[in-house]
Write an enzyme that holds these catalytic residues in place. Sequence first.
Site, mmCIF file in Angstrom:
data_model
loop_
_atom_site.group_PDB
_atom_site.id
_atom_site.type_symbol
_atom_site.label_atom_id
_atom_site.label_comp_id
_atom_site.label_asym_id
_atom_site.label_seq_id
_atom_site.Cartn_x
_atom_site.Cartn_y
_atom_site.Cartn_z
ATOM 1 N N LYS A 235 0.845 -1.200 0.000
ATOM 2 C CA LYS A 235 0.000 0.000 0.000
ATOM 3 C C LYS A 235 0.887 1.260 0.000
ATOM 4 O O LYS A 235 2.106 1.178 0.210
ATOM 5 C CB LYS A 235 -0.922 -0.055 1.225
ATOM 6 N N TYR B 20 -12.218 -4.261 -3.067
ATOM 7 C CA TYR B 20 -12.764 -4.639 -1.759
ATOM 8 C C TYR B 20 -14.135 -5.294 -1.857
ATOM 9 O O TYR B 20 -14.578 -5.925 -0.897
ATOM 10 C CB TYR B 20 -12.782 -3.433 -0.807
ATOM 11 N N ARG C 249 -0.641 -14.574 4.609
ATOM 12 C CA ARG C 249 -1.402 -13.940 5.700
ATOM 13 C C ARG C 249 -0.631 -14.052 7.020
ATOM 14 O O ARG C 249 -0.595 -13.124 7.807
ATOM 15 C CB ARG C 249 -2.768 -14.609 5.869
ATOM 16 N N THR D 189 -4.822 -7.529 10.842
ATOM 17 C CA THR D 189 -5.168 -6.273 10.156
ATOM 18 C C THR D 189 -4.745 -5.013 10.913
ATOM 19 O O THR D 189 -4.288 -4.048 10.312
ATOM 20 C CB THR D 189 -6.693 -6.241 9.911
ATOM 21 N N ARG E 39 3.170 -6.377 9.498
ATOM 22 C CA ARG E 39 2.379 -5.326 10.146
ATOM 23 C C ARG E 39 2.757 -5.142 11.613
ATOM 24 O O ARG E 39 2.573 -4.065 12.183
ATOM 25 C CB ARG E 39 0.894 -5.642 10.016
ATOM 26 N N ASN F 170 -1.673 -0.063 7.267
ATOM 27 C CA ASN F 170 -1.127 -1.375 7.650
ATOM 28 C C ASN F 170 -0.242 -1.986 6.550
ATOM 29 O O ASN F 170 -0.050 -3.197 6.494
ATOM 30 C CB ASN F 170 -2.247 -2.322 8.076
ATOM 31 N N HIS G 295 -1.792 -5.299 1.595
ATOM 32 C CA HIS G 295 -3.004 -6.101 1.446
ATOM 33 C C HIS G 295 -2.588 -7.510 1.056
ATOM 34 O O HIS G 295 -1.708 -7.683 0.207
ATOM 35 C CB HIS G 295 -3.925 -5.552 0.355
ATOM 36 N N GLU H 219 -9.246 -11.495 -6.980
ATOM 37 C CA GLU H 219 -8.426 -10.282 -6.878
ATOM 38 C C GLU H 219 -7.313 -10.283 -7.935
ATOM 39 O O GLU H 219 -7.021 -9.244 -8.533
ATOM 40 C CB GLU H 219 -7.808 -10.195 -5.483
HETATM 41 P P1 GDP Z 1 -7.242 -7.492 5.796
HETATM 42 O O1 GDP Z 1 -7.653 -8.581 4.869
HETATM 43 O O2 GDP Z 1 -6.352 -7.946 6.915
HETATM 44 O O3 GDP Z 1 -6.690 -6.265 5.106
HETATM 45 O O4 GDP Z 1 -8.558 -6.991 6.523
HETATM 46 P P2 GDP Z 1 -10.089 -6.962 6.009
HETATM 47 O O5 GDP Z 1 -10.235 -7.551 4.659
HETATM 48 O O6 GDP Z 1 -10.928 -7.485 7.122
HETATM 49 O O7 GDP Z 1 -10.332 -5.395 5.934
HETATM 50 C C1 GDP Z 1 -9.907 -4.642 4.837
HETATM 51 C C2 GDP Z 1 -9.574 -3.254 5.308
HETATM 52 O O8 GDP Z 1 -10.724 -2.672 5.965
HETATM 53 C C3 GDP Z 1 -8.452 -3.178 6.352
HETATM 54 O O9 GDP Z 1 -7.173 -3.160 5.772
HETATM 55 C C4 GDP Z 1 -8.813 -1.911 7.090
HETATM 56 O O10 GDP Z 1 -8.360 -0.779 6.370
HETATM 57 C C5 GDP Z 1 -10.337 -1.896 7.066
HETATM 58 N N1 GDP Z 1 -10.887 -2.470 8.302
HETATM 59 C C6 GDP Z 1 -11.159 -3.768 8.558
HETATM 60 N N2 GDP Z 1 -11.633 -3.939 9.794
HETATM 61 C C7 GDP Z 1 -11.693 -2.705 10.357
HETATM 62 C C8 GDP Z 1 -12.103 -2.216 11.655
HETATM 63 O O11 GDP Z 1 -12.527 -2.957 12.542
HETATM 64 N N3 GDP Z 1 -11.991 -0.854 11.852
HETATM 65 C C9 GDP Z 1 -11.546 -0.023 10.884
HETATM 66 N N4 GDP Z 1 -11.478 1.286 11.171
HETATM 67 N N5 GDP Z 1 -11.151 -0.448 9.666
HETATM 68 C C10 GDP Z 1 -11.223 -1.769 9.396
HETATM 69 MG MG MG Z 2 -9.201 -8.813 3.457
#
Ligand code: GDP
Ligand code: MG
Length: 201
Positions: free
Chosen positions: A14, A54, A119, A125, A136, A156, A159, A170
């Site tokens: 990112k 997303y 992962r 995350t 991270r 973070n 992705h 994706e």
């Molecule tokens: P990843 O796969 O670990 O990136 O996480 P997810 O797919 O669950 O979420 C995608 C993105 O959404 C994350 O990188 C965060 O920017 C955002 N996000 C997810 N969960 C949260 C949360 O509980 N709070 C906030 N503020 N953002 C979130």
């Molecule tokens: Mg995700």
Amino acid sequence: MAHLKKERTLVVIKPDGVQRSLIGEIIQRYERLGLKLVAMKMTVPTEEHVEAHYTVDPEWFRKTGTKTIEGYKAKGLTPPTEDPVALARGVLNNLKKYLTKSPVVAMVWEGAHAVELVRKLTGGTEPLKSDVGTIRGDYVLDSYQMSDTDGRAVRNLVHASGTPDEAAKEISLWFLPDEIVNYRLVGERILYDVNLDGLLE
Ligand code: GDP
Ligand code: MG
């Protein structure tokens, strides 16, 4: 069915990863594990591309919104809304602002258990909670508390696809089929070959 060693996953470094000069460091983490880089490009995503990325999972709004609401409640905080979809819409808007402001580096990594291993190396995350030793956890200090207070996406660094099915969708969004290279690394023999004859002189 394809051999397990053909599993692929999408990684996107990112804007914060690029701006903090961590491209090499992040690539090294996946490379040294034994995964193979089969596609890579630097690009500046559009807002439409971020939204498509997303929402490859049609359940993303509901799942992310519900998870975010639970996160607020677990900390004894009141979520800004009880509507998961509305909340996730806000998260997505912040992601659009974050991911369109600098180049990102998109990559496809291939190898046995690529999705799960990437992962694991990437970490959870929220950087505040990511394990030490993960990307991270080791290279950034952001938290939902700070990013929500400031009204922005959590920074973070990376992705990484969550499941093989998500990865396939994706990858097709970020790469054309002929941008992904099928090739062998000499080192793969020692990771995967059943027969190690021919090494001794
Ligand atoms: P990843 O796969 O670990 O990136 O996480 P997810 O797919 O669950 O979420 C995608 C993105 O959404 C994350 O990188 C965060 O920017 C955002 N996000 C997810 N969960 C949260 C949360 O509980 N709070 C906030 N503020 N953002 C979130
Ligand atoms: Mg995700």
